[in-house]
Design an enzyme around this catalytic site. Sequence first.
Site, PDB file in Angstrom:
ATOM      1  N   GLN A   1       0.835  -1.192   0.000  1.00 52.24           N
ATOM      2  CA  GLN A   1       0.000   0.000   0.000  1.00 52.24           C
ATOM      3  C   GLN A   1       0.875   1.250   0.000  1.00 52.24           C
ATOM      4  O   GLN A   1       1.242   1.781   1.047  1.00 52.24           O
ATOM      5  CB  GLN A   1      -0.947   0.008   1.205  1.00 52.24           C
ATOM      6  N   PHE A   2       1.210   1.727  -1.201  1.00 59.21           N
ATOM      7  CA  PHE A   2       2.093   2.880  -1.326  1.00 59.21           C
ATOM      8  C   PHE A   2       1.514   4.138  -0.704  1.00 59.21           C
ATOM      9  O   PHE A   2       2.240   5.059  -0.330  1.00 59.21           O
ATOM     10  CB  PHE A   2       2.481   3.124  -2.791  1.00 59.21           C
ATOM     11  N   THR A   3       0.189   4.204  -0.548  1.00 61.66           N
ATOM     12  CA  THR A   3      -0.427   5.413  -0.003  1.00 61.66           C
ATOM     13  C   THR A   3      -0.054   5.652   1.457  1.00 61.66           C
ATOM     14  O   THR A   3      -0.261   6.754   1.967  1.00 61.66           O
ATOM     15  CB  THR A   3      -1.969   5.371  -0.148  1.00 61.66           C
TER      16      THR A   3
END
Length: 145
Positions: free
Chosen positions: A78-80
């Site tokens: 989850q890059f966010t």
Amino acid sequence: MRIVLQRVSRARVLLEEEPVAKIGPGLLVLAGIARGDSAEQAARLAGKLARLRVFAGESGRFERSVLEVGGEVLVVSQFTLLADAAKGTRPSFSDAAPPEQAKPLYEALCRGLRELGVPVSTGVFGARMAIELVNDGPVTLILEA
């Protein structure tokens, strides 16, 4: 590397409404890989996740790890988690590692958990997914390496 860890009764990942991974009791791990992260950090976090005492023992306190309770881990990239929303109204993701750097470290995290004896399921790296979970507790922690 930034991790959001949730103790769950169950969790699953859906891709286009089709289940691609599921676990019973254990940990849902959302993993954000940052620029400059290393395989050593992934290995260290795998050890921490496998041994972190977030499950109740006989006293009802946090005394047991996912290894000790025989739980499973579902790891989702989850890059966010690396978002910077300090300025303006649109988050910046410039601290997130690009996919060609992030994917090997995500895989190293999963491999490290497996090598420690933890059953691991995964989401689909880089895909838009739906995650369903039942948080047990609720227990949610943030880890950084």
